[in-house]
Design a protein around this motif. Structure first.
Motif, PDB file in Angstrom:
ATOM      1  N   GLY A 129      23.363  -0.494  39.215  1.00  0.00           N
ATOM      2  CA  GLY A 129      23.526  -0.328  37.769  1.00  0.00           C
ATOM      3  C   GLY A 129      24.194  -1.494  37.074  1.00  0.00           C
ATOM      4  N   ILE A 130      24.111  -2.707  37.648  1.00  0.00           N
ATOM      5  CA  ILE A 130      24.697  -3.885  37.017  1.00  0.00           C
ATOM      6  C   ILE A 130      23.778  -4.343  35.888  1.00  0.00           C
ATOM      7  CG2 ILE A 130      25.380  -6.291  37.354  1.00  0.00           C
ATOM      8  CD1 ILE A 130      26.158  -5.560  40.202  1.00  0.00           C
ATOM      9  N   HIS A 131      24.352  -4.509  34.708  1.00  0.00           N
ATOM     10  CA  HIS A 131      23.605  -4.898  33.517  1.00  0.00           C
ATOM     11  C   HIS A 131      22.915  -6.255  33.711  1.00  0.00           C
ATOM     12  CE1 HIS A 131      22.571  -5.134  29.308  1.00  0.00           C
ATOM     13  NE2 HIS A 131      23.120  -6.334  29.243  1.00  0.00           N
ATOM     14  N   GLY A 132      21.652  -6.371  33.293  1.00  0.00           N
ATOM     15  CA  GLY A 132      20.922  -7.626  33.361  1.00  0.00           C
ATOM     16  C   GLY A 132      20.115  -7.807  34.630  1.00  0.00           C
ATOM     17  N   ALA A 133      20.060  -6.786  35.480  1.00  0.00           N
ATOM     18  CA  ALA A 133      19.324  -6.910  36.739  1.00  0.00           C
ATOM     19  C   ALA A 133      17.829  -7.150  36.496  1.00  0.00           C
ATOM     20  CB  ALA A 133      19.521  -5.662  37.601  1.00  0.00           C
ATOM     21  N   GLY A 134      17.301  -6.587  35.417  1.00  0.00           N
ATOM     22  CA  GLY A 134      15.884  -6.769  35.097  1.00  0.00           C
ATOM     23  C   GLY A 134      15.541  -8.234  34.850  1.00  0.00           C
ATOM     24  N   TRP A 135      16.454  -8.959  34.186  1.00  0.00           N
ATOM     25  CA  TRP A 135      16.237 -10.390  33.941  1.00  0.00           C
ATOM     26  C   TRP A 135      16.260 -11.176  35.246  1.00  0.00           C
ATOM     27  CZ3 TRP A 135      13.991 -12.124  29.884  1.00  0.00           C
ATOM     28  CH2 TRP A 135      14.124 -11.466  28.665  1.00  0.00           C
ATOM     29  N   THR A 136      17.116 -10.770  36.165  1.00  0.00           N
ATOM     30  CA  THR A 136      17.175 -11.446  37.458  1.00  0.00           C
ATOM     31  C   THR A 136      15.862 -11.254  38.212  1.00  0.00           C
ATOM     32  OG1 THR A 136      19.566 -11.111  37.539  1.00  0.00           O
ATOM     33  CG2 THR A 136      18.462 -11.602  39.625  1.00  0.00           C
ATOM     34  N   ILE A 137      15.342 -10.042  38.199  1.00  0.00           N
ATOM     35  CA  ILE A 137      14.052  -9.771  38.853  1.00  0.00           C
ATOM     36  C   ILE A 137      12.945 -10.567  38.165  1.00  0.00           C
ATOM     37  CG2 ILE A 137      12.315  -7.988  39.311  1.00  0.00           C
ATOM     38  CD1 ILE A 137      14.694  -6.017  39.646  1.00  0.00           C
ATOM     39  N   PHE A 138      12.966 -10.607  36.833  1.00  0.00           N
ATOM     40  CA  PHE A 138      11.955 -11.347  36.076  1.00  0.00           C
ATOM     41  C   PHE A 138      11.971 -12.835  36.430  1.00  0.00           C
ATOM     42  CE2 PHE A 138      10.808 -13.701  32.153  1.00  0.00           C
ATOM     43  CZ  PHE A 138       9.475 -13.322  32.073  1.00  0.00           C
ATOM     44  N   THR A 139      13.180 -13.448  36.490  1.00  0.00           N
ATOM     45  CA  THR A 139      13.237 -14.865  36.848  1.00  0.00           C
ATOM     46  C   THR A 139      12.794 -15.086  38.289  1.00  0.00           C
ATOM     47  OG1 THR A 139      15.609 -14.677  37.340  1.00  0.00           O
ATOM     48  CG2 THR A 139      15.014 -15.523  35.174  1.00  0.00           C
ATOM     49  N   GLY A 140      13.053 -14.117  39.166  1.00  0.00           N
ATOM     50  CA  GLY A 140      12.566 -14.213  40.544  1.00  0.00           C
ATOM     51  C   GLY A 140      11.041 -14.208  40.598  1.00  0.00           C
ATOM     52  N   ILE A 141      10.422 -13.382  39.767  1.00  0.00           N
ATOM     53  CA  ILE A 141       8.948 -13.326  39.721  1.00  0.00           C
ATOM     54  C   ILE A 141       8.390 -14.635  39.163  1.00  0.00           C
ATOM     55  CG2 ILE A 141       6.980 -12.182  38.597  1.00  0.00           C
ATOM     56  CD1 ILE A 141       8.649  -9.543  38.846  1.00  0.00           C
ATOM     57  N   LEU A 142       9.029 -15.178  38.116  1.00  0.00           N
ATOM     58  CA  LEU A 142       8.592 -16.481  37.584  1.00  0.00           C
ATOM     59  C   LEU A 142       8.711 -17.569  38.647  1.00  0.00           C
ATOM     60  CD1 LEU A 142      10.110 -16.572  33.976  1.00  0.00           C
ATOM     61  CD2 LEU A 142       7.708 -16.332  34.611  1.00  0.00           C
TER      62      LEU A 142
END
Length: 195
Positions: A129-142
């Motif tokens: 539940g750490i805020h901003g995890a979605g952005w981390t996953i997104f940058t990993g996909i990029l």
């Protein structure tokens, strides 16, 4: 000490060294910017830089993983990636000819490994539940897409295109590492306030 107290204490220790991940991110961003602004520099210069970049990145990530006793920072991903990066750096630094000859393949696979690590860390952060995890996953996909593109570039467009995509990929990798570090810093501050 009960189980919840132990979990909180381990989490505090794990995220206390968030600045090591920030140092990795800044190093990757600097390398990406340097390659982008000097694409006509020799392939040899990039090969030498890359060996040291991988080695230092591995040292920082291994140190961060070694100081973490809990999976909040993706310790397993970080430790495995850091050790592989140290070994690869030790091989490439004295053997620049190997690095120069296989640079697109080595870069592509290294960035591919970092993309899997970034996606895994983002998933761990989302689970907690750490805020901003979605952005981390997104940058990993990029980063994953860029690494696959780099692996295809020498076959299609040649070495200059590889340098441009390496620069872009290093910028993504650096941004992802800085983003994760700042998220861990935020989590660290939240835990300090709860005390």
């Amino acid at each position: 000490m009960d189980r919840l107290s132990l979990l909180i204490e381990n989490s505090k220790r794990a995220i206390r060294h968030w600045w090591l991940l920030l140092a990795v991110g800044i190093l990757l961003l600097a390398a990406g910017i340097a390659i982008f602004f000097y694409p006509r520099q020799s392939y040899l210069g990039l090969a030498v830089l890359f060996g040291w970049l991988i080695f230092l990145s591995g040292v920082f990530e291994t140190a961060l993983a070694a100081t973490s006793r809990h999976f909040i920072t993706g310790r397993g991903w970080m430790l495995a990636g850091g050790i592989i990066e140290i070994i690869l750096g030790v091989i490439l630094i004295p053997n620049v000819a190997i690095s120069e000859a296989a640079l697109p393949i080595i870069l592509g696979f290294w960035l591919l490994m970092r993309s899997f690590g970034t996606i895994g860390l983002g998933d761990d952060m989302a689970t907690l539940g750490i805020h901003g995890a979605g952005w981390t996953i997104f940058t990993g996909i990029l980063l994953l897409l860029c690494s696959l593109w780099i692996l295809l570039q020498p076959l299609v467009f040649g070495s200059m295109a590889v340098l441009v995509w390496v620069s872009i990929s290093l910028l993504f990798a650096g941004a992802a590492a800085c983003s994760m570090a700042l998220q861990l810093r935020h989590a660290h501050r939240c835990m300090e306030r709860r005390e």
